[in-house]
Enzyme design. Structure first.
Site, PDB file in Angstrom:
ATOM      1  N   PHE A 117       0.852  -1.176   0.000  1.00 12.53           N
ATOM      2  CA  PHE A 117       0.000   0.000   0.000  1.00 12.53           C
ATOM      3  C   PHE A 117       0.889   1.227   0.000  1.00 12.53           C
ATOM      4  CE2 PHE A 117      -4.565   0.704   0.548  1.00 12.53           C
ATOM      5  CZ  PHE A 117      -5.051  -0.557   0.253  1.00 12.53           C
ATOM      6  N   GLN A 252      -8.262  14.221   3.602  1.00 15.93           N
ATOM      7  CA  GLN A 252      -7.595  13.438   2.559  1.00 15.93           C
ATOM      8  C   GLN A 252      -8.462  13.219   1.324  1.00 15.93           C
ATOM      9  OE1 GLN A 252      -6.676   8.949   3.017  1.00 15.93           O
ATOM     10  NE2 GLN A 252      -4.712   9.986   3.060  1.00 15.93           N
ATOM     11  N   HIS A 254      -8.571  10.886  -1.825  1.00 18.64           N
ATOM     12  CA  HIS A 254      -7.996   9.633  -2.336  1.00 18.64           C
ATOM     13  C   HIS A 254      -7.818   9.795  -3.842  1.00 18.64           C
ATOM     14  CE1 HIS A 254      -7.557   5.428  -3.318  1.00 18.64           C
ATOM     15  NE2 HIS A 254      -7.619   5.084  -2.055  1.00 18.64           N
ATOM     16  N   LEU A 264     -15.013   4.721  -4.532  1.00 21.07           N
ATOM     17  CA  LEU A 264     -13.590   4.429  -4.366  1.00 21.07           C
ATOM     18  C   LEU A 264     -13.137   3.206  -5.155  1.00 21.07           C
ATOM     19  CD1 LEU A 264     -11.255   5.527  -2.568  1.00 21.07           C
ATOM     20  CD2 LEU A 264     -11.575   3.445  -1.240  1.00 21.07           C
ATOM     21  N   GLU A 267      -6.787   1.633  -3.112  1.00 17.81           N
ATOM     22  CA  GLU A 267      -5.349   1.734  -3.377  1.00 17.81           C
ATOM     23  C   GLU A 267      -4.731   0.347  -3.581  1.00 17.81           C
ATOM     24  OE1 GLU A 267      -3.502   4.791  -0.933  1.00 17.81           O
ATOM     25  OE2 GLU A 267      -1.894   3.362  -0.557  1.00 17.81           O
ATOM     26  N   ARG A 298      -1.013   9.329  -0.504  1.00 13.38           N
ATOM     27  CA  ARG A 298      -2.209   9.768  -1.231  1.00 13.38           C
ATOM     28  C   ARG A 298      -2.211  11.250  -1.565  1.00 13.38           C
ATOM     29  NH1 ARG A 298      -6.615   6.112   2.066  1.00 13.38           N
ATOM     30  NH2 ARG A 298      -5.962   4.187   1.061  1.00 13.38           N
ATOM     31  N   HIS A 380     -12.143  11.638   0.954  1.00 11.83           N
ATOM     32  CA  HIS A 380     -12.121  10.282   1.480  1.00 11.83           C
ATOM     33  C   HIS A 380     -12.043  10.173   2.995  1.00 11.83           C
ATOM     34  CE1 HIS A 380     -11.442   6.010   1.372  1.00 11.83           C
ATOM     35  NE2 HIS A 380     -10.256   6.115   1.936  1.00 11.83           N
ATOM     36  N   ARG A 422      -3.130  10.568   6.224  1.00  7.83           N
ATOM     37  CA  ARG A 422      -3.149   9.175   6.672  1.00  7.83           C
ATOM     38  C   ARG A 422      -2.629   8.242   5.585  1.00  7.83           C
ATOM     39  NH1 ARG A 422      -6.674   4.822   5.883  1.00  7.83           N
ATOM     40  NH2 ARG A 422      -8.416   6.015   5.017  1.00  7.83           N
TER      41      ARG A 422
HETATM   42  C1  LIG Z   1     -15.012   3.299   0.450  1.00  2.54           C
HETATM   43  C2  LIG Z   1     -14.030   3.311   1.577  1.00  2.54           C
HETATM   44  C3  LIG Z   1     -12.984   2.394   1.599  1.00  2.54           C
HETATM   45  C4  LIG Z   1     -12.060   2.396   2.644  1.00  2.54           C
HETATM   46  N1  LIG Z   1     -11.046   1.475   2.650  1.00  2.54           N
HETATM   47  C5  LIG Z   1     -10.193   1.430   3.705  1.00  2.54           C
HETATM   48  C6  LIG Z   1      -9.173   0.425   3.794  1.00  2.54           C
HETATM   49  O1  LIG Z   1      -9.066  -0.460   2.956  1.00  2.54           O
HETATM   50  N2  LIG Z   1      -8.350   0.452   4.859  1.00  2.54           N
HETATM   51  C7  LIG Z   1      -8.444   1.397   5.844  1.00  2.54           C
HETATM   52  O2  LIG Z   1      -7.661   1.356   6.792  1.00  2.54           O
HETATM   53  N3  LIG Z   1      -9.409   2.344   5.786  1.00  2.54           N
HETATM   54  C8  LIG Z   1     -10.278   2.379   4.753  1.00  2.54           C
HETATM   55  N4  LIG Z   1     -11.259   3.342   4.719  1.00  2.54           N
HETATM   56  C9  LIG Z   1     -11.434   4.237   5.876  1.00  2.54           C
HETATM   57  C10 LIG Z   1     -12.140   3.495   7.007  1.00  2.54           C
HETATM   58  O3  LIG Z   1     -13.011   2.529   6.470  1.00  2.54           O
HETATM   59  C11 LIG Z   1     -12.947   4.429   7.887  1.00  2.54           C
HETATM   60  O4  LIG Z   1     -12.142   5.496   8.307  1.00  2.54           O
HETATM   61  C12 LIG Z   1     -13.438   3.665   9.131  1.00  2.54           C
HETATM   62  O5  LIG Z   1     -14.116   2.504   8.746  1.00  2.54           O
HETATM   63  C13 LIG Z   1     -14.308   4.506  10.026  1.00  2.54           C
HETATM   64  O6  LIG Z   1     -14.783   3.688  11.063  1.00  2.54           O
HETATM   65  P1  LIG Z   1     -15.532   4.280  12.314  1.00  2.54           P
HETATM   66  O7  LIG Z   1     -15.687   3.179  13.303  1.00  2.54           O
HETATM   67  O8  LIG Z   1     -14.851   5.504  12.768  1.00  2.54           O
HETATM   68  O9  LIG Z   1     -16.940   4.745  11.756  1.00  2.54           O
HETATM   69  P2  LIG Z   1     -17.975   4.129  10.675  1.00  2.54           P
HETATM   70  O10 LIG Z   1     -17.648   2.756  10.284  1.00  2.54           O
HETATM   71  O11 LIG Z   1     -18.117   5.143   9.624  1.00  2.54           O
HETATM   72  O12 LIG Z   1     -19.305   4.054  11.526  1.00  2.54           O
HETATM   73  C14 LIG Z   1     -19.933   5.212  12.043  1.00  2.54           C
HETATM   74  C15 LIG Z   1     -21.044   4.746  12.963  1.00  2.54           C
HETATM   75  O13 LIG Z   1     -21.567   5.864  13.633  1.00  2.54           O
HETATM   76  C16 LIG Z   1     -22.969   5.788  13.648  1.00  2.54           C
HETATM   77  N5  LIG Z   1     -23.478   7.154  13.765  1.00  2.54           N
HETATM   78  C17 LIG Z   1     -23.057   8.261  13.108  1.00  2.54           C
HETATM   79  N6  LIG Z   1     -23.776   9.328  13.502  1.00  2.54           N
HETATM   80  C18 LIG Z   1     -24.646   8.896  14.426  1.00  2.54           C
HETATM   81  C19 LIG Z   1     -25.663   9.518  15.190  1.00  2.54           C
HETATM   82  N7  LIG Z   1     -25.947  10.814  15.086  1.00  2.54           N
HETATM   83  N8  LIG Z   1     -26.388   8.750  16.049  1.00  2.54           N
HETATM   84  C20 LIG Z   1     -26.145   7.422  16.157  1.00  2.54           C
HETATM   85  N9  LIG Z   1     -25.195   6.787  15.451  1.00  2.54           N
HETATM   86  C21 LIG Z   1     -24.463   7.516  14.600  1.00  2.54           C
HETATM   87  C22 LIG Z   1     -23.339   5.097  12.359  1.00  2.54           C
HETATM   88  O14 LIG Z   1     -24.586   4.477  12.463  1.00  2.54           O
HETATM   89  C23 LIG Z   1     -22.211   4.080  12.239  1.00  2.54           C
HETATM   90  O15 LIG Z   1     -22.546   2.913  12.932  1.00  2.54           O
HETATM   91  C24 LIG Z   1     -12.187   3.352   3.679  1.00  2.54           C
HETATM   92  C25 LIG Z   1     -13.229   4.263   3.667  1.00  2.54           C
HETATM   93  C26 LIG Z   1     -14.131   4.265   2.615  1.00  2.54           C
HETATM   94  C27 LIG Z   1     -15.217   5.303   2.617  1.00  2.54           C
END
Ligand SMILES: Cc1cc2nc3c(=O)[nH]c(=O)nc-3n(C[C@H](O)[C@H](O)[C@H](O)COP(=O)(O)OP(=O)(O)OC[C@H]3O[C@@H](n4cnc5c(N)ncnc54)[C@H](O)[C@@H]3O)c2cc1C
Length: 618
Positions: A117, A252, A254, A264, A267, A298, A380, A422
């Site tokens: 990566f 960031q 992407h 997306l 990568e 990135r 992203h 990141r």
């Molecule tokens: C398409 C894509 C591909 C990616 N690929 C990678 C990868 O391969 N490797 C990597 O390291 N990172 C990757 N990332 C980044 C990474 O996936 C995210 O940064 C990470 O998953 C975020 O996780 P989180 O637990 O912070 O929140 P999320 O998984 O975004 O979850 C947020 C949670 O908060 C809850 N929530 C939000 N607001 C409220 C509210 N007001 N009330 C109640 N609940 C709420 C939602 O219901 C959800 O359950 C990718 C991101 C994207 C968008």
């Protein structure tokens, strides 16, 4: 209060960070997860390429290599103790996921498979400082296979695995409950207020400790890889309560989003040998990053794409370039990880990147096995968010005073391990490592005290806000405000910024906020009122957009993802610091700075930085 619930720990968000924390805290104290989405729909499930940990399953590696890459990747604006914890604890975190049953891809020897990566490297064993430039021996560092993966569906597997474990462990879930307010009393957090989406009723959750794990806010931009639900609710609500947001200027982009749609293309495409080309069929990254080329970080790749487009070398003179993952291209450039030694074929590419290939076929009508894919940078990942320490405690000021009872982890938090940019695969590992640490800390905190009393009507503020939206006559369509915000953020606060564009964005966001305050909504019902929720989310997006622009205006240098064309150089003298943005009433903001945590070591009897500042080149 009809709808009153009481738990030692309340976790808002059921993505990777929230579920990891819930698993940890529910071992010791009563824990509930409140999520506006059904948990497996969280954005973590969309993560594709992988999760970083220096397991050294395929090549020599160490957590120290990973820490160095993370700090350099973040253009040195990374808190170094936090980065070392991340990279050290990543290794056991991956084995823990494996033992929970996560189906990682395997090497021929049955170990967890790893892929390359951007920005993940190791020292080149053949490095010779006197070697002729451009030769392999002239490269001090070379790419390393560090990203553990399940094809290109890694996040899906992580989320399903963690959700199963939470169910097994008896964590209580409030699915489709939308947090609208935090209960902060006497400077400490005592719970949250949420709407039950199915009924429109307000519920009060009384807690000893609350974790905000609400994910990112990529929906402030027009072209974004983020799901619709990523609206920065946690950070925005805290910001309205007077708490600061850290390093918001670092957002960031992407490099490889599907042209115009922003969806997306991981990568992992380039990690596995994919190459970007301009209209002349030139592998342009050779000019911008002669060493790592398409595997540069990135921010570097996204800027390079824009520069190609500006120079008229976009495909057909337009604002996109090609990403090519055809086996014949990888073989011609010897770019796949099987080279040197072995050519790849289409079946290999299909096996490694099944979802990406499917996305391209579905959304682009392009078959990447046969043709290159049109791509452009897509918004992203938020490096910034709620400032926390390494135990996930939310901090209220530059001296690091915690807000008792309030925690954050995942993309809504800023620990800061990602600094100004990141590295790919470092978010998923951040969720696992810091989700777990926050879960542990909030459980410790809760176990040591009794419930503090709630204010008499904690839901009043939320009730008034909602009633106002429901009672005002419908004004303009709310989506118009959202669209204008997304356009101004994309054009004026995107990959490149200047004082002029940022001032424009600041004024436009302020005007949009004024219009937002007048909004009335069309749907006055209470059952599944998605209209109401979208408008509440728009309010949160406007807050995070405002903070992003304020921090970007104040930082008069270029570093990582923050590229000021009027201040093109990194300025360590004035800006080797984290920003904290505060909101004051109406549209007033203020920005203050806090020191970066630097680790010092003894060398020849002198105290020197372990990771000294260097010019960042790839
Ligand atoms: C398409 C894509 C591909 C990616 N690929 C990678 C990868 O391969 N490797 C990597 O390291 N990172 C990757 N990332 C980044 C990474 O996936 C995210 O940064 C990470 O998953 C975020 O996780 P989180 O637990 O912070 O929140 P999320 O998984 O975004 O979850 C947020 C949670 O908060 C809850 N929530 C939000 N607001 C409220 C509210 N007001 N009330 C109640 N609940 C709420 C939602 O219901 C959800 O359950 C990718 C991101 C994207 C968008």
């Amino acid at each position: 209060m009809n709808h009153y619930h009481r738990f030692d720990c309340i976790i808002v968000g059921a993505g990777g960070s929230g579920l990891m924390a819930a698993l940890e805290s529910s071992r010791r104290v009563g824990t509930a997860v409140v999520s506006k989405l059904y948990p497996p729909r969280s954005h973590t499930g969309a993560a594709q390429g992988g999760i970083a940990a220096a397991l050294a399953n395929l090549e020599e590696d160490s957590w120290e290599n990973h820490a160095y890459d993370t700090i350099k990747g973040g253009d040195f604006l990374v808190d170094q103790t936090a980065a070392e914890i991340l990279c050290r604890e990543a290794v056991e975190g991956i084995y823990e996921l494996e033992h929970m049953g996560l189906p990682f891809d395997r090497t021929a020897a049955g170990r967890i498979s790893q892929r390359r990566f951007g920005g993940h490297t190791r020292p080149n064993p053949k490095y010779d400082p006197n070697a002729a430039p451009g030769t392999d021996a002239a490269k001090p560092r070379i790419p390393v296979m560090r990203s553990c993966h399940s094809a290109d569906r890694t996040g899906h597997m992580i989320l399903q695995t963690l959700y199963q474990q939470c169910i097994k462990q008896g964590v209580t879930f409030f699915d489709e409950f939308h947090m609208v307010d935090l209960i902060l009393e006497d400077g400490e957090c005592r719970g949250i207020v949420a709407i039950e989406i199915a009924t429109g009723q307000l519920h009060v959750f009384h807690a000893k400790s609350v974790l905000l794990a609400t994910g990112g806010f990529g929906r402030i931009f027009k072209v974004s890889s983020n799901a619709y639900a990523l609206t920065g609710d946690g950070p925005a609500i805290a910001y309205r309560h007077g708490l600061p947001l850290e390093d918001m200027e670092f957002y960031q982009f992407h490099p490889t989003g599907i042209y115009k749609l922003g969806i997306l293309l991981s990568e992992a495409c380039r990690g596995d040998g994919g190459i970007m080309f301009n209209k002349d069929g030139e592998r342009f990254m050779e000019r911008y990053a002669p060493n790592l080329k398409d595997l540069a970080s990135r921010d570097v790749c996204s800027r390079s794409i824009y520069q190609e487009v500006r120079a008229g070398r976009g495909i057909n003179g337009k604002d996109y370039v090609y990403l090519d993952i055809r086996a014949e291209t990888m073989n011609k450039y010897k770019s796949s990880p099987l080279h040197p030694g072995q050519d790849v074929d289409s079946a290999w590419v299909e096996k490694r990147l099944p979802d990406i290939i499917e996305f391209a076929r579905t959304y682009l009508g392009v078959d990447p096995i046969r043709e290159p894919m049109p791509i452009q940078p897509t918004a992203h990942y938020a490096m910034g968010g709620l400032p926390t320490d390494v135990e996930g405690r939310v901090l209220r000021d530059v001296s690091g005073t915690p807000v008792p009872g309030l925690y954050s982890a995942g993309e809504s938090a800023c620990v800061s391990v990602h600094g100004a940019n990141r590295l790919g695969t470092n978010s998923l590992v951040d969720l696992v490592v810091y989700g777990r640490r926050a879960g542990r800390a909030m459980a410790d905190y809760a176990a040591a005290r009794s419930f503090a009393p709630l204010p008499s009507h904690p839901e009043t503020k939320a009730r008034e806000q909602i009633d106002a939206l429901l009672s005002r006559p419908r004004t303009e369509p709310w989506a118009k405000i959202r669209d204008e915000m997304q356009v101004t953020m994309m054009e004026n606060c995107g990959v490149f910024r200047t004082e002029e564009t940022l001032t424009k964005a600041r004024d436009e966001i302020a005007a949009l906020k004024a219009r937002y305050r007048q909004l009335g909504i069309q749907d006055k019902g209470s059952v599944f009122n998605t209209n109401l929720l979208e408008v509440l989310e728009l309010g949160n997006l406007l807050e995070t957009a405002e903070a992003t622009v304020a921090a970007a205006l104040a930082r008069r240098e270029s570093r990582g993802a923050h590229s000021r064309e009027d201040f093109p150089d990194r300025n360590d003298h004035d800006f080797f610091k984290h920003s904290l943005v505060y909101s004051h009433n109406e549209n007033q903001t203020s920005v203050v700075y806090k020191d970066v945590d630097v680790i010092y070591v003894e060398k020849h009897g002198e105290r020197v930085p372990k990771y000294p500042l260097e010019v960042r080149k790839y």
